[in-house]
Write a protein that holds these residues in place. Structure first.
Motif, PDB file in Angstrom:
ATOM      1  N   LYS A 157       0.810  -1.221   0.000  1.00 47.79           N
ATOM      2  CA  LYS A 157       0.000   0.000   0.000  1.00 47.79           C
ATOM      3  C   LYS A 157       0.841   1.268   0.000  1.00 47.79           C
ATOM      4  CE  LYS A 157      -3.833  -2.310   2.190  1.00 47.79           C
ATOM      5  NZ  LYS A 157      -4.740  -2.409   3.312  1.00 47.79           N
ATOM      6  N   ASP A 158       2.153   1.117   0.008  1.00 46.24           N
ATOM      7  CA  ASP A 158       3.043   2.272   0.032  1.00 46.24           C
ATOM      8  C   ASP A 158       3.280   2.811  -1.371  1.00 46.24           C
ATOM      9  OD1 ASP A 158       3.265   1.976   2.777  1.00 46.24           O
ATOM     10  OD2 ASP A 158       5.087   0.774   2.641  1.00 46.24           O
ATOM     11  N   ASP A 159       3.785   4.025  -1.433  1.00 44.78           N
ATOM     12  CA  ASP A 159       4.062   4.642  -2.730  1.00 44.78           C
ATOM     13  C   ASP A 159       5.338   4.055  -3.342  1.00 44.78           C
ATOM     14  OD1 ASP A 159       6.020   5.734  -1.126  1.00 44.78           O
ATOM     15  OD2 ASP A 159       5.564   7.816  -1.593  1.00 44.78           O
ATOM     16  N   LEU A 160       5.579   4.389  -4.587  1.00 52.53           N
ATOM     17  CA  LEU A 160       6.723   3.842  -5.323  1.00 52.53           C
ATOM     18  C   LEU A 160       8.048   4.203  -4.663  1.00 52.53           C
ATOM     19  CD1 LEU A 160       7.723   2.262  -7.767  1.00 52.53           C
ATOM     20  CD2 LEU A 160       7.729   4.399  -9.048  1.00 52.53           C
ATOM     21  N   GLY A 161       8.136   5.384  -4.071  1.00 54.50           N
ATOM     22  CA  GLY A 161       9.366   5.797  -3.401  1.00 54.50           C
ATOM     23  C   GLY A 161       9.753   4.868  -2.266  1.00 54.50           C
ATOM     24  N   THR A 162       8.759   4.335  -1.570  1.00 54.44           N
ATOM     25  CA  THR A 162       9.017   3.400  -0.481  1.00 54.44           C
ATOM     26  C   THR A 162       9.426   2.038  -1.020  1.00 54.44           C
ATOM     27  OG1 THR A 162       7.397   4.572   0.870  1.00 54.44           O
ATOM     28  CG2 THR A 162       8.023   2.371   1.604  1.00 54.44           C
ATOM     29  N   LYS A 163       8.832   1.634  -2.126  1.00 55.47           N
ATOM     30  CA  LYS A 163       9.135   0.333  -2.742  1.00 55.47           C
ATOM     31  C   LYS A 163      10.453   0.337  -3.513  1.00 55.47           C
ATOM     32  CE  LYS A 163       4.287  -0.641  -3.482  1.00 55.47           C
ATOM     33  NZ  LYS A 163       3.240  -0.953  -4.408  1.00 55.47           N
ATOM     34  N   GLU A 164      10.952   1.535  -3.797  1.00 54.35           N
ATOM     35  CA  GLU A 164      12.088   1.693  -4.705  1.00 54.35           C
ATOM     36  C   GLU A 164      13.313   0.892  -4.282  1.00 54.35           C
ATOM     37  OE1 GLU A 164      14.801   5.272  -6.631  1.00 54.35           O
ATOM     38  OE2 GLU A 164      13.412   5.728  -5.015  1.00 54.35           O
ATOM     39  N   HIS A 165      13.696   0.928  -3.016  1.00 51.83           N
ATOM     40  CA  HIS A 165      14.891   0.206  -2.578  1.00 51.83           C
ATOM     41  C   HIS A 165      14.767  -1.294  -2.838  1.00 51.83           C
ATOM     42  CE1 HIS A 165      15.871   3.907  -0.328  1.00 51.83           C
ATOM     43  NE2 HIS A 165      17.106   3.505  -0.565  1.00 51.83           N
ATOM     44  N   ALA A 166      13.634  -1.861  -2.464  1.00 50.02           N
ATOM     45  CA  ALA A 166      13.430  -3.291  -2.678  1.00 50.02           C
ATOM     46  C   ALA A 166      13.467  -3.626  -4.169  1.00 50.02           C
ATOM     47  CB  ALA A 166      12.109  -3.738  -2.059  1.00 50.02           C
ATOM     48  N   LEU A 167      12.869  -2.777  -4.993  1.00 51.81           N
ATOM     49  CA  LEU A 167      12.851  -3.032  -6.435  1.00 51.81           C
ATOM     50  C   LEU A 167      14.253  -2.920  -7.042  1.00 51.81           C
ATOM     51  CD1 LEU A 167       9.535  -1.214  -7.373  1.00 51.81           C
ATOM     52  CD2 LEU A 167       9.950  -3.685  -7.260  1.00 51.81           C
ATOM     53  N   LEU A 168      15.055  -1.962  -6.571  1.00 57.36           N
ATOM     54  CA  LEU A 168      16.432  -1.836  -7.069  1.00 57.36           C
ATOM     55  C   LEU A 168      17.255  -3.070  -6.703  1.00 57.36           C
ATOM     56  CD1 LEU A 168      17.148   1.930  -6.360  1.00 57.36           C
ATOM     57  CD2 LEU A 168      16.911   0.833  -8.596  1.00 57.36           C
ATOM     58  N   PHE A 169      17.109  -3.536  -5.452  1.00 60.54           N
ATOM     59  CA  PHE A 169      17.801  -4.766  -5.061  1.00 60.54           C
ATOM     60  C   PHE A 169      17.330  -5.933  -5.917  1.00 60.54           C
ATOM     61  CE2 PHE A 169      18.873  -2.719  -0.948  1.00 60.54           C
ATOM     62  CZ  PHE A 169      20.200  -3.090  -0.867  1.00 60.54           C
ATOM     63  N   CYS A 170      16.042  -6.031  -6.155  1.00 62.52           N
ATOM     64  CA  CYS A 170      15.493  -7.123  -6.960  1.00 62.52           C
ATOM     65  C   CYS A 170      16.087  -7.110  -8.368  1.00 62.52           C
ATOM     66  CB  CYS A 170      13.970  -7.032  -7.012  1.00 62.52           C
ATOM     67  SG  CYS A 170      13.232  -8.378  -7.949  1.00 62.52           S
ATOM     68  N   ILE A 171      16.133  -5.937  -8.978  1.00 68.46           N
ATOM     69  CA  ILE A 171      16.702  -5.816 -10.325  1.00 68.46           C
ATOM     70  C   ILE A 171      18.157  -6.273 -10.326  1.00 68.46           C
ATOM     71  CG2 ILE A 171      17.433  -4.143 -12.086  1.00 68.46           C
ATOM     72  CD1 ILE A 171      14.809  -2.568 -11.352  1.00 68.46           C
ATOM     73  N   ALA A 172      18.926  -5.848  -9.337  1.00 67.77           N
ATOM     74  CA  ALA A 172      20.340  -6.241  -9.265  1.00 67.77           C
ATOM     75  C   ALA A 172      20.487  -7.751  -9.124  1.00 67.77           C
ATOM     76  CB  ALA A 172      21.028  -5.532  -8.099  1.00 67.77           C
ATOM     77  N   PHE A 173      19.657  -8.367  -8.282  1.00 65.24           N
ATOM     78  CA  PHE A 173      19.769  -9.810  -8.092  1.00 65.24           C
ATOM     79  C   PHE A 173      19.295 -10.581  -9.323  1.00 65.24           C
ATOM     80  CE2 PHE A 173      19.544  -8.654  -3.415  1.00 65.24           C
ATOM     81  CZ  PHE A 173      20.913  -8.786  -3.235  1.00 65.24           C
ATOM     82  N   VAL A 174      18.357 -10.039 -10.063  1.00 63.61           N
ATOM     83  CA  VAL A 174      17.942 -10.669 -11.321  1.00 63.61           C
ATOM     84  C   VAL A 174      19.091 -10.581 -12.331  1.00 63.61           C
ATOM     85  CG1 VAL A 174      16.377 -10.476 -13.304  1.00 63.61           C
ATOM     86  CG2 VAL A 174      15.457 -10.400 -10.975  1.00 63.61           C
ATOM     87  N   VAL A 175      19.772  -9.443 -12.389  1.00 69.15           N
ATOM     88  CA  VAL A 175      20.922  -9.297 -13.285  1.00 69.15           C
ATOM     89  C   VAL A 175      22.020 -10.282 -12.901  1.00 69.15           C
ATOM     90  CG1 VAL A 175      22.802  -7.745 -13.990  1.00 69.15           C
ATOM     91  CG2 VAL A 175      20.436  -6.910 -13.909  1.00 69.15           C
ATOM     92  N   ILE A 176      22.290 -10.424 -11.604  1.00 68.05           N
ATOM     93  CA  ILE A 176      23.296 -11.383 -11.148  1.00 68.05           C
ATOM     94  C   ILE A 176      22.888 -12.802 -11.531  1.00 68.05           C
ATOM     95  CG2 ILE A 176      24.330 -12.418  -9.082  1.00 68.05           C
ATOM     96  CD1 ILE A 176      24.276  -9.526  -7.874  1.00 68.05           C
ATOM     97  N   PHE A 177      21.604 -13.106 -11.389  1.00 62.75           N
ATOM     98  CA  PHE A 177      21.123 -14.430 -11.791  1.00 62.75           C
ATOM     99  C   PHE A 177      21.346 -14.665 -13.285  1.00 62.75           C
ATOM    100  CE2 PHE A 177      17.726 -16.984 -13.677  1.00 62.75           C
ATOM    101  CZ  PHE A 177      17.961 -18.202 -13.050  1.00 62.75           C
ATOM    102  N   LEU A 178      21.010 -13.684 -14.101  1.00 63.31           N
ATOM    103  CA  LEU A 178      21.124 -13.837 -15.554  1.00 63.31           C
ATOM    104  C   LEU A 178      22.579 -13.842 -16.031  1.00 63.31           C
ATOM    105  CD1 LEU A 178      18.219 -11.485 -16.667  1.00 63.31           C
ATOM    106  CD2 LEU A 178      18.224 -13.994 -16.672  1.00 63.31           C
ATOM    107  N   ALA A 179      23.410 -12.980 -15.446  1.00 66.68           N
ATOM    108  CA  ALA A 179      24.785 -12.828 -15.918  1.00 66.68           C
ATOM    109  C   ALA A 179      25.750 -13.816 -15.282  1.00 66.68           C
ATOM    110  CB  ALA A 179      25.266 -11.401 -15.648  1.00 66.68           C
ATOM    111  N   GLY A 180      25.426 -14.293 -14.097  1.00 64.87           N
ATOM    112  CA  GLY A 180      26.350 -15.162 -13.383  1.00 64.87           C
ATOM    113  C   GLY A 180      27.356 -14.343 -12.599  1.00 64.87           C
ATOM    114  N   PRO A 181      28.238 -15.009 -11.870  1.00 68.78           N
ATOM    115  CA  PRO A 181      29.150 -14.306 -10.975  1.00 68.78           C
ATOM    116  C   PRO A 181      30.391 -13.724 -11.631  1.00 68.78           C
ATOM    117  CG  PRO A 181      29.501 -16.640 -10.787  1.00 68.78           C
ATOM    118  CD  PRO A 181      28.348 -16.461 -11.737  1.00 68.78           C
ATOM    119  N   GLY A 182      30.743 -14.193 -12.801  1.00 73.89           N
ATOM    120  CA  GLY A 182      31.986 -13.763 -13.430  1.00 73.89           C
ATOM    121  C   GLY A 182      33.154 -14.618 -12.967  1.00 73.89           C
TER     122      GLY A 182
END
Length: 123
Positions: A91-116
């Motif tokens: 029920k919170d605004d996008l600004g409150t959700k933003e941190h969780a969404l940024l972390f989610c995007i980063a972890f999805v990128v790590i999943f797709l790209a692998g560790p290197g």
């Protein structure tokens, strides 16, 4: 300037997002003494919710940082952030959700790209 820094970039991504996630998860370890009072966003009970949260915010980020079973570890980390964004902060605004969404995007990128190659997995 044709040098490829992909492995270094993946290391920085893993260290940065994994490390910052630990700042959210490690304080939750103190809640183990009174887990029944931990929020229960999925309706499974306070202790199971806390355990799942600790897996996503402590165990998985440690594995991501060291680059061990990285792709597998990125899954619970990303799922934890999706729950934080769309269940806990539904029920919170996008600004409150933003941190969780940024972390989610980063972890999805790590999943797709692998560790290197600068990881235990070296892939």
């Amino acid at each position: 300037m044709k040098k490829n820094f992909t492995d270094l970039a993946l290391l920085i991504l893993r260290l940065g997002f994994g490390g910052f996630m630990l700042t959210h998860g490690i304080p939750k370890l103190n809640k183990l003494s009174n887990a029944a009072e931990f929020p229960d966003p999925l309706g499974i009970g306070g202790l199971p919710s806390l355990i799942l949260c600790l897996i996503g915010e402590v165990v998985a980020p440690i594995l991501i940082i060291i680059g061990f079973k990285t792709k597998l570890a990125a899954i619970p980390a990303a799922i934890t952030m999706l729950v934080a964004a769309f269940v806990v902060h539904a029920k919170d605004d996008l600004g409150t959700k933003e941190h969780a969404l940024l972390f989610c995007i980063a972890f999805v990128v790590i999943f797709l790209a692998g560790p290197g190659k600068l990881s235990i997995d070296k892939s």
